[in-house]
Design a protein around this motif. Structure first.
Motif, PDB file in Angstrom:
ATOM      1  N   GLY A 190       0.838  -1.190   0.000  1.00 39.43           N
ATOM      2  CA  GLY A 190       0.000   0.000   0.000  1.00 39.43           C
ATOM      3  C   GLY A 190       0.869   1.234   0.000  1.00 39.43           C
ATOM      4  N   THR A 191       0.245   2.396   0.069  1.00 34.39           N
ATOM      5  CA  THR A 191       0.975   3.653   0.157  1.00 34.39           C
ATOM      6  C   THR A 191       0.309   4.552   1.189  1.00 34.39           C
ATOM      7  N   THR A 192       1.105   5.379   1.832  1.00 35.87           N
ATOM      8  CA  THR A 192       0.599   6.374   2.753  1.00 35.87           C
ATOM      9  C   THR A 192       0.102   7.584   1.956  1.00 35.87           C
ATOM     10  N   PRO A 193      -0.613   8.510   2.587  1.00 33.92           N
ATOM     11  CA  PRO A 193      -1.090   9.693   1.857  1.00 33.92           C
ATOM     12  C   PRO A 193       0.015  10.498   1.180  1.00 33.92           C
ATOM     13  N   ASP A 194       1.241  10.437   1.727  1.00 33.83           N
ATOM     14  CA  ASP A 194       2.333  11.169   1.094  1.00 33.83           C
ATOM     15  C   ASP A 194       3.103  10.324   0.089  1.00 33.83           C
ATOM     16  N   GLY A 195       2.559   9.135  -0.224  1.00 34.38           N
ATOM     17  CA  GLY A 195       3.139   8.311  -1.282  1.00 34.38           C
ATOM     18  C   GLY A 195       4.196   7.324  -0.845  1.00 34.38           C
ATOM     19  N   ALA A 196       4.461   7.223   0.434  1.00 27.97           N
ATOM     20  CA  ALA A 196       5.466   6.281   0.911  1.00 27.97           C
ATOM     21  C   ALA A 196       4.921   4.859   0.872  1.00 27.97           C
ATOM     22  N   PRO A 197       5.741   3.883   0.480  1.00 31.50           N
ATOM     23  CA  PRO A 197       5.277   2.497   0.460  1.00 31.50           C
ATOM     24  C   PRO A 197       5.083   1.961   1.867  1.00 31.50           C
ATOM     25  N   VAL A 198       4.096   1.117   2.017  1.00 31.92           N
ATOM     26  CA  VAL A 198       3.810   0.521   3.314  1.00 31.92           C
ATOM     27  C   VAL A 198       3.172  -0.836   3.082  1.00 31.92           C
ATOM     28  N   THR A 199       3.383  -1.755   4.006  1.00 30.67           N
ATOM     29  CA  THR A 199       2.733  -3.063   3.938  1.00 30.67           C
ATOM     30  C   THR A 199       1.521  -3.062   4.862  1.00 30.67           C
ATOM     31  N   VAL A 200       0.379  -3.376   4.282  1.00 27.97           N
ATOM     32  CA  VAL A 200      -0.835  -3.540   5.076  1.00 27.97           C
ATOM     33  C   VAL A 200      -1.240  -5.011   5.021  1.00 27.97           C
ATOM     34  N   HIS A 201      -2.245  -5.374   5.793  1.00 29.13           N
ATOM     35  CA  HIS A 201      -2.666  -6.777   5.844  1.00 29.13           C
ATOM     36  C   HIS A 201      -4.180  -6.879   5.707  1.00 29.13           C
ATOM     37  N   ASP A 202      -4.609  -7.914   5.025  1.00 37.58           N
ATOM     38  CA  ASP A 202      -6.025  -8.234   4.921  1.00 37.58           C
ATOM     39  C   ASP A 202      -6.328  -9.469   5.756  1.00 37.58           C
ATOM     40  N   ALA A 203      -7.394  -9.402   6.510  1.00 42.27           N
ATOM     41  CA  ALA A 203      -7.927 -10.601   7.163  1.00 42.27           C
ATOM     42  C   ALA A 203      -8.691 -11.397   6.113  1.00 42.27           C
TER      43      ALA A 203
END
Length: 211
Positions: A190-203
């Protein structure tokens, strides 16, 4: 009505769909594709279908699909995106799943809902109702934002009660009636509002109804 309460209304989503271009990517949910790819196609109910990407993907892969959403604008977009060749495999229906009754004995080989984040008491009631719509031998697939997302910079409502794990969904299914096939927190980029990459998780919960 609070801002959080407003997102649970058809009016909110009608406004969102009517005031913007395409809201979602138009691609099917990767988690749904992974979980459903090995299943034998039959009848499917997708709840909260939005602009229709998942329902259309299911129809393309042999399913007879009913897509349900409470937003008329979302369903209009879904219908517009439906290829003529799939018209006979897709039915779009406007309804609020919180009080929808699809038919006295209607059962489906697959019932799925993605990112449906009601508060816990209502969520349990809705998921229980969805489970009753699965035919014996059929599958229930629930996908949601994992509670761990609240610890990231990805925008999520700061309401822990809205989020759930797959295990919590599985534990609410009637004992002896279901076999849990998948109960996991699946990572995705995923990405944060400022465009930084981030890992999110889905249940991700997939369960087969035994009886």
């Amino acid at each position: 009505m609070t801002d959080l309460d407003s997102i649970f209304t058809a009016a909110f989503w009608d406004q969102r769909y009517s005031s913007a271009g395409q809201v979602w990517s138009g691609d099917p949910n990767r988690m749904l594709v992974e979980e459903v790819a090995t299943l034998v196609p039959g009848t499917a109910l997708e709840v909260g279908c939005g602009e229709g990407a998942d329902a259309i993907w299911l129809a393309e892969h042999g399913w007879q699909v009913t897509g349900v959403d409470f937003s008329a604008q979302a369903l209009a977009r879904a219908a517009e995106r439906t290829p003529a060749s799939l018209a006979g495999r897709l039915t779009w229906q406007q309804a609020d799943i919180r009080d929808w009754q699809p038919g006295d004995d209607t059962r489906y080989d697959l019932v799925t809902a993605s990112y449906m984040h009601f508060r816990e008491a209502l969520r349990r009631s809705v998921f229980a109702a969805l489970a009753t719509r699965v035919a014996p031998g059929g599958h229930l697939l629930i996908i949601g934002h994992h509670p761990s997302d609240l610890d990231t910079a990805v925008p999520r409502p700061p309401e822990p009660d809205l989020f759930y794990t797959a295990d919590e969904v599985a534990e609410a299914l009637p004992a002896g009636d279901w076999t849990v096939l998948t109960s996991a927190a699946r990572p995705r980029a995923g990405t944060t509002p400022d465009g930084a990459p981030v890992t999110v998780h889905d249940a991700v919960l997939t369960a087969r109804r035994i009886r």
